[in-house]
Motif scaffolding. Structure first.
Motif, PDB file in Angstrom:
ATOM      1  N   GLU A 292      -5.852  -5.713   0.755  1.00 36.77           N
ATOM      2  CA  GLU A 292      -6.765  -5.584   1.780  1.00 36.77           C
ATOM      3  C   GLU A 292      -8.423  -6.555   1.430  1.00 36.77           C
TER       4      GLU A 292
ATOM      5  N   GLU B 282       0.706  -1.194   0.149  1.00 36.74           N
ATOM      6  CA  GLU B 282      -0.147  -0.094  -0.074  1.00 36.74           C
ATOM      7  C   GLU B 282       0.837   1.115   0.015  1.00 36.74           C
TER       8      GLU B 282
ATOM      9  N   ASP C 256      -0.647  -4.768   3.247  1.00 38.36           N
ATOM     10  CA  ASP C 256      -1.052  -3.749   3.952  1.00 38.36           C
ATOM     11  C   ASP C 256      -0.094  -3.554   5.257  1.00 38.36           C
TER      12      ASP C 256
ATOM     13  N   ASP D 113      -2.415  -1.454   8.949  1.00 38.89           N
ATOM     14  CA  ASP D 113      -4.059  -1.175   8.667  1.00 38.89           C
ATOM     15  C   ASP D 113      -4.623  -0.402  10.042  1.00 38.89           C
ATOM     16  N   GLY D 114      -5.302   0.722   9.664  1.00 39.60           N
ATOM     17  CA  GLY D 114      -6.036   1.239  10.773  1.00 39.60           C
ATOM     18  C   GLY D 114      -5.403   2.456  10.942  1.00 39.60           C
TER      19      GLY D 114
ATOM     20  N   ARG E  94      -8.523  -1.347  -1.034  1.00 40.24           N
ATOM     21  CA  ARG E  94      -7.817  -1.603  -2.131  1.00 40.24           C
ATOM     22  C   ARG E  94      -8.024  -3.234  -2.112  1.00 40.24           C
TER      23      ARG E  94
HETATM   24 MN    MN Z   1      -5.843  -0.656   5.339  1.00 36.60          MN
END
Ligand code: MN
Ligand code: AHG
Ligand code: MN
Length: 332
Positions: A280, A91, A113, A116-117, A276
């Motif tokens: 994801e 990402e 990724d 994430d978050g 994505r």
């Molecule tokens: Mn993410």
């Protein structure tokens, strides 16, 4: 109780059950080790100077957090030298990252990724790492972005780590979904749940309600019926949860059911949803399906989508099968 480590689990899958080749076993171990390092960095917080913004932008035009950059670096460095990979994609990187010439080249492609978050980093809420593994196409020369553009159904492994009150690794190689908990003192991943299964029915949903006015009619209809509860068409009350870390929302759904939605909306047709596809939606769809759930973009099975771009976005509806089927039916 006899403890089974991730290493033992993987060796037994390779040797006794013949479900994974040795190179894939090594790959998963290396990714898991990288997640351990990320977990360590996450846990330090302000003491490790890892919070806040990196003051740079990624390809999605999002401001990168320090931990986005740190986690990406950790994953790249851990996976470069082992000889199990041909290239990586992330990402946080516009183009793919081929394995440097000084190292041997393997037959797998890794996508991730790294963090994430991101919006939850600085407020000490659960975050995670998501990864997807593909086989490099037969006869591939120097890896290109094109080699990564394979449907999710061709993933050979996928998983996520969640950095929460406990650090966990949830993994599938296409033979069920298994959960490992990080023993922080021993530094090892311990198998704590085999064959996770998502309940088919649920009374819980996850969506960012603040986008409601932008949704398309099928999502409007579906969510309004959930909100109407026992007095509406559904005849039962639903509860809502939204953590804003896909990893944490999916982890809850794996454990007790639920439906997670990040739909496309009317705002920007060049951006179909937020999430994505390649790093994801696909890995999460693989995990969810292996756990008996479903994952669609409203119309198609996510894992059947033929990708056209590394960073393409996709609407996501995933989780308990009955709910995903219903919201998908409303799209037809
Ligand atoms: Mn993410
Ligand atoms: P990332 O931090 O990798 O950019 O992903 C964030 C994603 C996903 O994890 C989460 O479900 C969603 O964005 C949250 O979106 P909202 O900001 O709309 O709540
Ligand atoms: Mn991220």
């Amino acid at each position: 109780m006899k403890r089974v480590s991730l290493t033992q689990y993987l060796v037994e899958e390779q040797r006794l059950n013949n479900t994974i080749p040795a190179e894939l076993r090594l790959l998963i171990e290396v990714v898991a080790r990288a997640c351990k390092s990320i977990s360590h960095a996450v846990g330090k917080g302000a003491l490790g100077d890892v919070l806040g913004s990196a003051d740079t932008e990624n390809i999605q035009g999002e401001v990168q957090k320090k931990l986005d950059v740190i986690s990406n670096e950790i994953l790249l460095q851990a996976n470069e030298w082992g000889g199990h990979l041909a290239a990586m994609a992330s990402e946080e990187m516009e183009s793919i990252h081929p394995i440097p010439n000084r190292y041997p080249m393997g037959e797998y492609l890794l996508l991730f990724d790294p963090l994430d978050g991101s919006s939850n980093i600085d407020v000490n809420v659960s975050i995670g790492t998501i990864f997807s593994v593909l086989k490099a196409p037969e006869g591939m020369g120097t890896p290109t972005e094109q080699d990564f553009l394979q449907a999710g159904a061709r993933q050979v492994a996928a998983g996520y780590a969640v950095y929460g009150p406990q650090t966990m690794l949830v993994l599938t190689t296409g033979h069920g979904v298994h959960c490992f908990t990080l023993d922080r003192e021993m530094g090892s991943w311990v198998l704590t749940e085999r064959d996770m299964k998502i309940p088919q029915a649920t009374k819980e949903f996850a969506i960012n309600m603040s986008n409601q006015r932008h949704w398309h009619p099928p999502v409007q209809r579906y969510v309004s019926e959930l909100l109407a509860g026992s007095t509406g068409a559904r005849g039962k009350d639903f509860n809502m949860r939204w953590i804003a870390s896909m990893v944490a929302d999916v982890h809850r759904i794996l454990n007790r059911g639920g439906v997670f939605m990040y739909p496309a909306d009317v705002r920007d047709t060049s951006k179909p949803g937020k999430l994505r596809l390649m790093y994801e939606a696909n890995p999460m769809a693989f995990i969810v399906e292996q756990a008996g759930g479903a994952a669609t973009d409203g119309v198609r099975r996510i894992m059947d989508i033929e990708p056209t771009q590394l960073h393409q976005r996709v609407p996501v509806f995933l989780g308990s099968k009955e709910e995903v089927d219903l919201v998908s039916r409303y799209h037809q």
